[in-house]
Design a protein around this motif. Structure first.
Motif, PDB file in Angstrom:
ATOM      1  N   GLU A  80      60.145 142.200 129.411  1.00  0.00           N
ATOM      2  CA  GLU A  80      60.676 141.159 128.422  1.00  0.00           C
ATOM      3  C   GLU A  80      60.994 140.059 129.384  1.00  0.00           C
ATOM      4  O   GLU A  80      60.982 138.838 128.942  1.00  0.00           O
ATOM      5  N   THR A  81      61.550 140.510 130.841  1.00  0.00           N
ATOM      6  CA  THR A  81      61.922 139.405 131.629  1.00  0.00           C
ATOM      7  C   THR A  81      60.691 138.543 132.069  1.00  0.00           C
ATOM      8  O   THR A  81      60.654 137.152 132.115  1.00  0.00           O
ATOM      9  N   LYS A  82      59.763 139.301 132.555  1.00  0.00           N
ATOM     10  CA  LYS A  82      58.397 138.395 132.699  1.00  0.00           C
ATOM     11  C   LYS A  82      57.856 137.723 131.743  1.00  0.00           C
ATOM     12  O   LYS A  82      57.365 136.476 132.063  1.00  0.00           O
ATOM     13  N   ASN A 135      68.725 142.790 143.808  1.00  0.00           N
ATOM     14  CA  ASN A 135      70.053 143.592 143.051  1.00  0.00           C
ATOM     15  C   ASN A 135      69.326 144.053 141.744  1.00  0.00           C
ATOM     16  O   ASN A 135      70.031 144.684 141.306  1.00  0.00           O
ATOM     17  N   GLY A 136      68.131 143.771 141.529  1.00  0.00           N
ATOM     18  CA  GLY A 136      67.645 144.410 140.209  1.00  0.00           C
ATOM     19  C   GLY A 136      68.102 143.598 139.097  1.00  0.00           C
ATOM     20  O   GLY A 136      69.076 142.584 139.247  1.00  0.00           O
ATOM     21  N   GLU A 137      67.695 143.953 137.789  1.00  0.00           N
ATOM     22  CA  GLU A 137      67.947 143.109 136.668  1.00  0.00           C
ATOM     23  C   GLU A 137      69.481 143.510 136.259  1.00  0.00           C
ATOM     24  O   GLU A 137      69.919 144.732 136.299  1.00  0.00           O
ATOM     25  N   SER A 138      70.132 142.339 136.031  1.00  0.00           N
ATOM     26  CA  SER A 138      71.494 142.550 135.451  1.00  0.00           C
ATOM     27  C   SER A 138      72.099 141.493 134.698  1.00  0.00           C
ATOM     28  O   SER A 138      71.293 140.628 134.655  1.00  0.00           O
ATOM     29  N   LYS A 139      73.000 141.582 133.651  1.00  0.00           N
ATOM     30  CA  LYS A 139      73.086 140.625 132.618  1.00  0.00           C
ATOM     31  C   LYS A 139      73.424 139.142 133.269  1.00  0.00           C
ATOM     32  O   LYS A 139      72.754 138.136 132.887  1.00  0.00           O
ATOM     33  N   PRO A 140      74.019 139.237 134.270  1.00  0.00           N
ATOM     34  CA  PRO A 140      74.560 137.894 135.115  1.00  0.00           C
ATOM     35  C   PRO A 140      73.304 137.137 135.542  1.00  0.00           C
ATOM     36  O   PRO A 140      73.109 136.178 135.459  1.00  0.00           O
ATOM     37  N   ILE A 141      72.493 137.917 136.147  1.00  0.00           N
ATOM     38  CA  ILE A 141      71.340 137.411 136.794  1.00  0.00           C
ATOM     39  C   ILE A 141      70.235 137.034 135.730  1.00  0.00           C
ATOM     40  O   ILE A 141      69.672 135.854 135.839  1.00  0.00           O
ATOM     41  N   ILE A 142      70.134 137.589 134.821  1.00  0.00           N
ATOM     42  CA  ILE A 142      69.402 137.154 133.427  1.00  0.00           C
ATOM     43  C   ILE A 142      69.797 136.055 133.031  1.00  0.00           C
ATOM     44  O   ILE A 142      68.802 135.136 132.667  1.00  0.00           O
ATOM     45  N   ALA A 144      71.547 133.716 134.276  1.00  0.00           N
ATOM     46  CA  ALA A 144      71.575 132.636 135.355  1.00  0.00           C
ATOM     47  C   ALA A 144      70.066 132.164 135.106  1.00  0.00           C
ATOM     48  O   ALA A 144      69.804 130.938 135.309  1.00  0.00           O
ATOM     49  N   MET A 145      69.169 133.362 135.402  1.00  0.00           N
ATOM     50  CA  MET A 145      67.510 132.819 135.367  1.00  0.00           C
ATOM     51  C   MET A 145      67.367 131.858 133.942  1.00  0.00           C
ATOM     52  O   MET A 145      66.771 130.853 133.938  1.00  0.00           O
ATOM     53  N   ILE A 146      67.717 132.740 132.726  1.00  0.00           N
ATOM     54  CA  ILE A 146      67.494 131.851 131.543  1.00  0.00           C
ATOM     55  C   ILE A 146      68.299 130.361 131.434  1.00  0.00           C
ATOM     56  O   ILE A 146      67.464 129.528 130.939  1.00  0.00           O
ATOM     57  N   SER A 147      69.671 130.283 131.841  1.00  0.00           N
ATOM     58  CA  SER A 147      70.118 129.161 131.975  1.00  0.00           C
ATOM     59  C   SER A 147      69.313 128.155 132.784  1.00  0.00           C
ATOM     60  O   SER A 147      69.270 126.973 132.492  1.00  0.00           O
ATOM     61  N   ASN A 148      69.001 128.483 133.919  1.00  0.00           N
ATOM     62  CA  ASN A 148      68.295 127.507 134.777  1.00  0.00           C
ATOM     63  C   ASN A 148      66.899 127.129 133.861  1.00  0.00           C
ATOM     64  O   ASN A 148      66.706 125.948 134.252  1.00  0.00           O
ATOM     65  N   LEU A 149      66.287 127.942 133.484  1.00  0.00           N
ATOM     66  CA  LEU A 149      64.923 127.707 132.762  1.00  0.00           C
ATOM     67  C   LEU A 149      65.241 126.564 131.697  1.00  0.00           C
ATOM     68  O   LEU A 149      64.605 125.626 131.544  1.00  0.00           O
ATOM     69  N   GLN A 150      66.432 126.894 130.939  1.00  0.00           N
ATOM     70  CA  GLN A 150      66.574 125.958 129.694  1.00  0.00           C
ATOM     71  C   GLN A 150      67.151 124.718 130.184  1.00  0.00           C
ATOM     72  O   GLN A 150      66.743 123.551 129.762  1.00  0.00           O
ATOM     73  N   THR A 151      68.059 124.591 131.424  1.00  0.00           N
ATOM     74  CA  THR A 151      68.476 123.543 131.681  1.00  0.00           C
ATOM     75  C   THR A 151      67.073 122.569 132.362  1.00  0.00           C
ATOM     76  O   THR A 151      67.193 121.234 132.278  1.00  0.00           O
ATOM     77  N   ARG A 152      66.117 123.030 132.986  1.00  0.00           N
ATOM     78  CA  ARG A 152      65.123 122.341 133.517  1.00  0.00           C
ATOM     79  C   ARG A 152      64.197 121.841 132.433  1.00  0.00           C
ATOM     80  O   ARG A 152      63.917 120.599 132.395  1.00  0.00           O
ATOM     81  N   ILE A 153      64.163 122.507 131.091  1.00  0.00           N
ATOM     82  CA  ILE A 153      63.170 121.969 130.014  1.00  0.00           C
ATOM     83  C   ILE A 153      64.032 120.798 129.511  1.00  0.00           C
ATOM     84  O   ILE A 153      63.736 119.960 129.232  1.00  0.00           O
ATOM     85  N   SER A 154      65.261 121.163 129.129  1.00  0.00           N
ATOM     86  CA  SER A 154      66.200 120.144 128.528  1.00  0.00           C
ATOM     87  C   SER A 154      66.180 118.812 129.638  1.00  0.00           C
ATOM     88  O   SER A 154      66.297 117.811 128.919  1.00  0.00           O
ATOM     89  N   PHE A 155      66.459 118.916 130.781  1.00  0.00           N
ATOM     90  CA  PHE A 155      66.445 117.788 131.661  1.00  0.00           C
ATOM     91  C   PHE A 155      65.070 117.102 131.404  1.00  0.00           C
ATOM     92  O   PHE A 155      64.966 115.779 131.670  1.00  0.00           O
TER      93      PHE A 155
END
Length: 178
Positions: A80-82, A135-142, A144-155
């Protein structure tokens, strides 16, 4: 001055019998011409080697840069993350292409500033990916990843919107001046 001329005259008088005045035989010119023709026929391989070396260097450089630009596959991530990463990456790539298509002298500054900001966001994303690998998958990292991707798209979308607005303003100003 007169003294110098006398010295030169005296020097030439002393050398009068020492001049080489032997004439060359008639075949000398023919032999010399044949040697020159033979030298012209030889191919200068150094020029060909220089071209071949340049081509090899250019291929090496292009392979080096294309290998560095390939996106990293998430080795330690779930399916799902991929998928999320690949979907957002495609969207970001499409938005960047749209921005590059809009490039003109009028909006070049906006685009260059946007690309600088994108580099910053990309470096943040690389740090997040490193954390994911370590550190492997954890909720905060996932998140952060999605937030970064969304920020880049909206930017990128806001940059596109700003470019379109500036183009509309330019067109309105052009119409008023006519």
């Amino acid at each position: 001055m007169k003294n110098e001329n006398e010295k030169l005259d005296q020097l030439f008088e002393n050398l009068e019998n020492q001049w080489d005045i032997q004439e060359l035989d008639n075949e000398h010119l023919d032999r010399f011409s044949k040697k020159m023709v033979l030298k012209k026929k030889k191919i200068n391989y150094s020029f060909i080697y220089a071209i071949a070396a340049s081509v090899v260097v250019m291929l090496g450089v292009s392979l080096f840069y294309t290998n560095n630009e390939k996106p990293k596959e998430l080795k330690f991530a779930s399916k799902e993350t991929k998928q999320t990463d690949s979907i957002f990456t495609v969207l970001i790539k499409n938005e960047l292409e749209k921005i590059h298509e809009k490039k003109s002298p009028e909006n070049e500054k906006i685009i260059n500033d946007a690309l600088k900001q994108m580099k910053s966001l990309d470096s943040d994303y690389a740090k997040i990916m490193h954390e994911l690998e370590v550190n492997g998958e954890s909720k905060p990292i996932i998140y952060a990843m999605i937030s970064n991707l969304q920020t880049r798209i909206s930017f990128l979308q806001s940059v596109l919107q700003r470019i379109e607005e500036s183009e509309k303003l330019k067109n309105l100003n052009d119409e008023k001046t006519i």
